[in-house]
Scaffold this active site. Sequence first.
Site, PDB file in Angstrom:
ATOM      1  N   LYS A   1     -14.278  -6.747  -6.814  1.00 44.07           N
ATOM      2  CA  LYS A   1     -14.578  -6.988  -5.390  1.00 44.07           C
ATOM      3  C   LYS A   1     -16.085  -7.112  -5.258  1.00 44.07           C
ATOM      4  O   LYS A   1     -16.831  -6.283  -5.806  1.00 44.07           O
ATOM      5  CB  LYS A   1     -14.104  -5.816  -4.523  1.00 44.07           C
ATOM      6  CG  LYS A   1     -12.604  -5.617  -4.502  1.00 44.07           C
ATOM      7  CD  LYS A   1     -12.256  -4.380  -3.667  1.00 44.07           C
ATOM      8  CE  LYS A   1     -10.765  -4.161  -3.646  1.00 44.07           C
ATOM      9  NZ  LYS A   1     -10.423  -2.832  -3.084  1.00 44.07           N
TER      10      LYS A   1
ATOM     11  N   LYS B   1       0.853  -1.191   0.000  1.00 42.97           N
ATOM     12  CA  LYS B   1       0.000   0.000   0.000  1.00 42.97           C
ATOM     13  C   LYS B   1       0.886   1.236   0.000  1.00 42.97           C
ATOM     14  O   LYS B   1       1.887   1.292   0.733  1.00 42.97           O
ATOM     15  CB  LYS B   1      -0.898   0.002   1.244  1.00 42.97           C
ATOM     16  CG  LYS B   1      -1.993  -1.056   1.226  1.00 42.97           C
ATOM     17  CD  LYS B   1      -3.099  -0.676   0.260  1.00 42.97           C
ATOM     18  CE  LYS B   1      -4.342  -1.556   0.450  1.00 42.97           C
ATOM     19  NZ  LYS B   1      -5.407  -1.171  -0.508  1.00 42.97           N
TER      20      LYS B   1
HETATM   21 MG   LIG Z   1      -7.162  -1.379  -4.350  1.00 45.94          MG
END
Ligand SMILES: [Mg+2]
Length: 325
Positions: free
Chosen positions: A247, A151
């Site tokens: 997702k 990240k």
């Molecule tokens: Mg992402």
Amino acid sequence: MRTLKRYAQTWALDRPFVIARGASTSIDVIRVEIHQDGVVGHGESKPTPRYGHSIETVLAEIDEVAAEIERGIDRDTLLERLPAGPARNALDCALWSLECALEGSTSTARLGPPIGQEIVTAHTISIATPEEMAEAAREELAQGARLLKIKLNNEQVIERVRAVREAAPDVRIIIDANEAWSPDYVEAWCEALAQLDVEMIEQPLPAGEDAVLAGFRHPVPLCADESCHTREDIAVLSDRYEMINIKLDKSGGLTEALAMVDTAREQGMAIMVGCMLGTSMAMRAALPVAARAAIVDLDGPIWLAEDDRPALDYSHGWVRETRGH
Ligand SMILES: [Mg+2]
């Protein structure tokens, strides 16, 4: 006769999860149960403030269709009744689970992957100092990780990735910028990250500001996450990105997610499956997409202090279903 139950649950994380948009130490999820003929279909979803969702808005959306669910509407009708998002996701997954349970089966038995199949999942390194991220990478490697997802925000981009790369010279690395970069430096950073053997970069630019990506040749494949929710988003993204991150909380369930797989393939795009943080119940629902994906990022339960039962197996850098559910 069907009965619908829905409620919120809180799960503690075992360490803080930090991304470009902020940090969390626990998560709130929505659980749905649909009872019929002595069996139960289960669904779990997670509201994301980025998309304007909260526990309250998701429960209110579920309330809107509760009577119809209890009267017996099917998944295709649900697609027309609720917009994509976590409310529809929890209901769609519960309907899949119920449908399969009524046949004495499971969604993975019907759609794959087979029980026991070892699927490599990304392990996420959240944002910290370069030294802390290198240490986190070493810990993940010790846990068996084979694919790291780093990240990032827009600070110390190269320093952070270099630190992880030096700590983990042989591991596969992907990046998630969560919309934090600007068009001014995306090209230079892509070049530098290619030198660090980065395999893919997820959502470098804000959704809605990514048209510029069509205009430059990027040496690292790009993946659309925040820019891609449902089938309707895919066509315009096909000259900006090489991959889409599906997702279930964005697509509003497995039914739409499987349709997205077909649409992306028609556009020549590769599939990634990702997750919001959640328990093994939410990850299991996404496994049929994982069976069709080039990159799998279903490590939500690794962040939990305690997972739900039955838990998926997260040893050796895999996610694996070890028994039927
Ligand atoms: Mg992402």
